[in-house]
Design an enzyme around this catalytic site. Structure first.
Site, PDB file in Angstrom:
ATOM      1  N   GLU A  55       0.738  -1.309  -0.229  1.00  0.00           N
ATOM      2  CA  GLU A  55       0.167  -0.067  -0.015  1.00  0.00           C
ATOM      3  C   GLU A  55       0.887   1.336  -0.225  1.00  0.00           C
ATOM      4  O   GLU A  55       0.536   2.226   0.690  1.00  0.00           O
ATOM      5  CB  GLU A  55      -0.952   0.075   1.308  1.00  0.00           C
ATOM      6  CG  GLU A  55      -1.982  -1.120   1.056  1.00  0.00           C
ATOM      7  CD  GLU A  55      -3.244  -1.029   2.123  1.00  0.00           C
ATOM      8  OE1 GLU A  55      -3.133  -0.290   3.159  1.00  0.00           O
ATOM      9  OE2 GLU A  55      -3.914  -1.838   1.939  1.00  0.00           O
ATOM     10  N   GLU A  82      -5.535  -8.142  -0.487  1.00  0.00           N
ATOM     11  CA  GLU A  82      -6.160  -7.817   0.483  1.00  0.00           C
ATOM     12  C   GLU A  82      -7.775  -7.753   0.271  1.00  0.00           C
ATOM     13  O   GLU A  82      -7.917  -6.631  -0.505  1.00  0.00           O
ATOM     14  CB  GLU A  82      -5.658  -6.977   1.373  1.00  0.00           C
ATOM     15  CG  GLU A  82      -4.426  -7.266   2.090  1.00  0.00           C
ATOM     16  CD  GLU A  82      -3.880  -6.004   3.028  1.00  0.00           C
ATOM     17  OE1 GLU A  82      -4.804  -5.305   3.673  1.00  0.00           O
ATOM     18  OE2 GLU A  82      -2.689  -5.863   2.978  1.00  0.00           O
TER      19      GLU A  82
HETATM   20  O1  AHR Z   1      -5.360  -6.031   7.072  1.00  0.00           O
HETATM   21  C1  AHR Z   1      -5.101  -5.024   7.858  1.00  0.00           C
HETATM   22  C2  AHR Z   1      -4.348  -3.675   7.167  1.00  0.00           C
HETATM   23  O2  AHR Z   1      -5.344  -3.197   6.237  1.00  0.00           O
HETATM   24  C3  AHR Z   1      -3.015  -4.102   6.436  1.00  0.00           C
HETATM   25  O3  AHR Z   1      -2.060  -4.052   7.150  1.00  0.00           O
HETATM   26  C4  AHR Z   1      -2.897  -3.010   5.234  1.00  0.00           C
HETATM   27  O4  AHR Z   1      -2.119  -3.376   4.239  1.00  0.00           O
HETATM   28  C5  AHR Z   1      -4.290  -2.480   5.206  1.00  0.00           C
HETATM   29  O5  AHR Z   1      -4.585  -1.206   4.917  1.00  0.00           O
END
Ligand code: AHR
Length: 493
Positions: free
Chosen positions: A171, A289
């Protein structure tokens, strides 16, 4: 009763079912590692300190790939802290945690083997860069005879790990990220790091950071810029997104509409850059994610004291969440021609399908079930089924089809996954298969009557067969899996 129809035709092939779509994520965050997958002294812990109850649930879930060690955590992480006998205790600035480093790369690799999953490593491109990424790769994958590979051997891992999947940071577009960068800064760094990592090990597959979510102000432009820098050096572009109900159940039940649009937008962006650069190569996607996360209830960690394994975002999931998660998996499968990897975030305790109590039991949350059933039964080839049926009007996403569906075929075996997104109306589904079909079993998670209950064990559903047709009544707000057999499919594949 509203009606919906779909046709299951082997000619409408999307792609082979890629097992990497059933990935998960373990971050050094909250209690995901410590007291999640790893808890020495727990009654169920093995000699390595791994919780065998969590290992069993991970295998039962059918998890294929696990991304590690973060997440935001990786952007301040020194991987050397987590190997060998000396493990310094450090401040983790991402989540304001005390990191003991008792668990590190070698523990993770031993755990992945016990869990039967493929590792997906992320390198720190926040506070660190090209050299440290190459050092880590050399430690992990180089056979021996160099400083870093010999150190791994000295630490007890004689054979190289051969880790194939590597994320170039996490990110990096997010201002919250430690070492956040502009798209140009990141694109250049990622490109140079990717090229150098390939010199260490040409067999690796590399994931470039896309946007942190589709609502980012730089969404789209970020992807285009970083791809212009690194198109030739990487294999995949990452996507992240979390969804929540936030008082709007009808909109929430249609969350996968957004996931679908997001994927299509990024495919278009990647192909645009490919065309602009006149490349034949396609960049595929790593949705590394995704999940339901009640983010509006999370107040952040800025004012929290530093703490070891704090209880962080341990969301309790509902029946409605399970339906939405089932729909996300349908959506990922529908895009199996371009989405090659997907990781539900995270595996244990942190917005997770598996919850644990320190010293106590481990249990399945509602969202565990659609994941486990899809991972087990989606086999062979993904078919696009193009459902027709009623449309829903939502404030969040405008018009959305009430029925979401995808099928897989493997020899004569058919698995049909369907979600009725209507919060209050059942839907009569007719599936046509072009040849005689025999239903084997069907399971449903219906959230309509009580969407916020925190139990959602799949229940049997009645399916009728009539020649080449299957019919079933899909309850309001439900996820369904129908397994069937169609002998003549075998000859058509
Ligand atoms: O999964 C939780 C957090 O969400 C992770 O650390 C990050 O990559 C995302 O913003």
């Amino acid at each position: 009763m509203p009606q919906a129809h779909l046709t299951l035709d082997p000619a409408f092939r999307v792609a082979p079912v890629n097992r990497r779509l059933f990935g998960s994520f373990v971050e050094h965050m909250g209690r995901c590692v410590y007291t999640g997958i790893y808890e020495p002294g727990h009654p169920a812990a093995d000699d390595n300190g791994f919780r065998t109850d969590v290992l069993e649930l991970t295998r039962e879930m059918g998890v294929s790939v696990v991304r590690y060690p973060g997440g935001n955590f990786v952007s301040g992480y020194r991987w050397e802290d987590g190997v060998g006998p000396d493990r310094p205790t450090r401040l983790d600035l991402a989540w304001r945690q005390i990191e003991t480093n008792a668990f590190g790369l070698n523990e993770f690799m031993t755990w992945t083997r016990a869990a039967g999953v493929e590792p997906m490593m992320a390198v720190n491109l926040g506070t660190r860069g090209l050299q440290e990424a190459c050092d880590l790769l050399e430690y992990a994958n180089h056979p021996s005879g160099t400083q870093w590979s010999d150190l791994r051997v000295k630490h007890g891992a004689t054979d190289p790990y051969g880790i194939r999947l590597w994320c170039l940071g996490n990110e990096m577009d997010g201002p919250w990220q430690i070492g956040h960068k502009t798209a140009h800064e990141y694109g250049r760094l990622a490109n140079e790091t990717a090229k150098a990592m390939r010199l260490v090990d040409p067999g690796i597959e590399l994931v470039l950071c896309g946007s942190s979510n589709s609502g980012m102000p730089t969404f789209g432009a970020w992807e285009a810029t970083v791809l212009e820098h690194a198109y030739d050096a990487v294999d995949y572009l990452s996507l992240h997104n979390y969804y929540e109900e936030n008082g709007d159940l009808p909109g929430f039940l249609c969350s996968a509409v957004d996931m679908d649009r997001y994927i299509s937008a990024i495919v278009a962006t990647a192909d645009h850059i490919g065309a602009k650069l006149r490349r034949k190569k396609k960049i595929n996607l790593s949705f590394d994610e995704w999940n339901v996360w009640n983010q509006s209830r999370f107040t952040g960690r800025e004012r929290s004291p530093f703490q070891e394994a704090p209880e962080l975002i341990e969301d309790t999931f509902t029946a409605a969440d399970a339906v939405v998660v089932g729909d996300f998996l349908i959506t990922l499968l529908r895009h199996a021609d371009r989405v090659s990897i997907a990781c539900q975030a995270q595996l244990a305790n942190i917005i997770a399908p598996i919850r644990t109590e320190p010293g106590g039991p481990a249990w399945r949350q509602t969202i565990f079930h659609p994941f486990a059933l899809t991972a087990r039964h989606a086999r062979g080839t993904v078919l696009r089924v193009e459902p027709s049926g009623p449309l829903l009007e939502t404030e969040r996403y405008g018009e959305a089809p009430a029925l979401s569906a995808v099928a897989t075929i493997d020899g004569s075996q058919v698995a049909l996954f369907a979600v009725n997104r209507s919060p209050d109306q059942d839907l009569d589904l007719t599936a046509r298969l072009l040849a005689a079909v025999r239903p084997l079993s069907a399971s449903v998670i219906a959230a309509g009557d009580d969407p916020h209950r925190v139990e959602a064990l799949p229940q049997p559903l009645t399916v009728q067969a009539d020649g080449d047709r299957l019919t079933a009544r899909l309850p309001a707000a439900s996820w369904t899996m129908i397994l069937a057999e169609c002998e003549s499919l075998r000859d058509q594949q």
